[in-house]
Design an enzyme around this catalytic site. Structure first.
Site, short mmCIF file in Angstrom:
data_model
loop_
_atom_site.label_atom_id
_atom_site.label_comp_id
_atom_site.label_asym_id
_atom_site.label_seq_id
_atom_site.Cartn_x
_atom_site.Cartn_y
_atom_site.Cartn_z
N ASP A 21 0.82 -1.20 0.00
CA ASP A 21 0.00 0.00 0.00
C ASP A 21 0.86 1.26 0.00
O ASP A 21 0.53 2.25 -0.66
CB ASP A 21 -0.95 0.01 1.21
CG ASP A 21 -2.07 -1.00 1.07
OD1 ASP A 21 -2.30 -1.50 -0.05
OD2 ASP A 21 -2.74 -1.29 2.08
N TYR A 22 1.97 1.22 0.73
CA TYR A 22 2.89 2.35 0.73
C TYR A 22 3.46 2.57 -0.67
O TYR A 22 3.55 3.71 -1.15
CB TYR A 22 4.02 2.09 1.73
CG TYR A 22 5.10 3.15 1.74
CD1 TYR A 22 4.82 4.46 2.12
CD2 TYR A 22 6.41 2.82 1.38
CE1 TYR A 22 5.82 5.42 2.13
CE2 TYR A 22 7.40 3.78 1.40
CZ TYR A 22 7.11 5.08 1.78
OH TYR A 22 8.10 6.03 1.79
#
Length: 211
Positions: free
Chosen positions: A125-126
């Site tokens: 997600d980062y």
């Protein structure tokens, strides 16, 4: 040089502020909690909230000549901090006429096909957030950018040595990464470059001069 550091209370930022201060730069240390910024010579804490508007952020950038973006939510506010927060700072830099912009990103953030590697399981997600922020900086601005994509960060002693890579996974110490971010200010040859790096055997200054 007057340098604005975005996200000045993180692990990388604390070492970066120390290095910039020792080098004699005048540093504006932007943070949502300016009272938490480490106290150093030549470092002035500035209230800087990535949830604010572009106009507000532009005003807070003051007379900075360069911006180093090291803010990160550590997974707690990816959209507003790591993605759109970065975009708003880029837009604010353009409004202020600040050309030099150094972005701390993530290894292979622009290469989604690599995110299935086991080492990226907790960072997917980062990396999505950084994918959009990095792409915006490259394709939608005329800033003199450098994007730094380090391997996994380790709380280890500085070595003063790195390896600029193309397709290799690895780690890098936080002090070495901070040294790279600070030294980039003196290397115009790194403008418009994406630098992927891990720990290595080449002196930082030598590696940057060859990018």
């Amino acid at each position: 040089m007057k340098v604005f550091v975005v996200g000045s209370t993180g692990r990388v930022a604390e070492k970066l502020l120390e290095i910039l201060s020792q080098a004699g730069h005048e540093v504006l240390a932007g943070a949502r909690r300016p009272e938490a910024v480490v106290k150093l010579n030549h470092v002035t804490p500035v209230l800087f909230d990535l949830h604010d508007s572009v106009d507000q952020l532009a005003e807070q950038l003051g007379q900075a000549q360069a911006i180093i973006f090291v803010a990160g939510s550590r997974g707690k506010d990816l959209l507003q901090t790591d993605a759109f927060g970065a975009v708003k700072v880029i837009q604010a830099a353009e409004k202020r006429g600040i050309k030099r912009f150094i972005m701390l990103s993530s290894l292979f953030a622009l290469e989604p096909e690599r995110w299935e590697h086991p080492g990226f399981a907790s960072l997917k997600d980062y990396n999505v957030a950084k994918f959009f922020a990095d792409n915006y900086l490259i394709t939608d601005t005329n800033l003199d950018y450098t994007i730094v994509q380090p391997g996994a960060l380790k709380e280890e002693a500085a070595t003063g040595k790195i390896q600029v890579i193309s397709d290799q996974f690895g780690n890098i110490s936080i002090p070495d990464l901070a040294q790279v971010l600070a030294e980039l200010l003196a290397y115009p040859n790194t403008i418009s470059k994406v630098i992927k790096l891990i720990s290595g055997d080449q002196a930082i200054s030598e590696a940057l001069s060859e990018v």
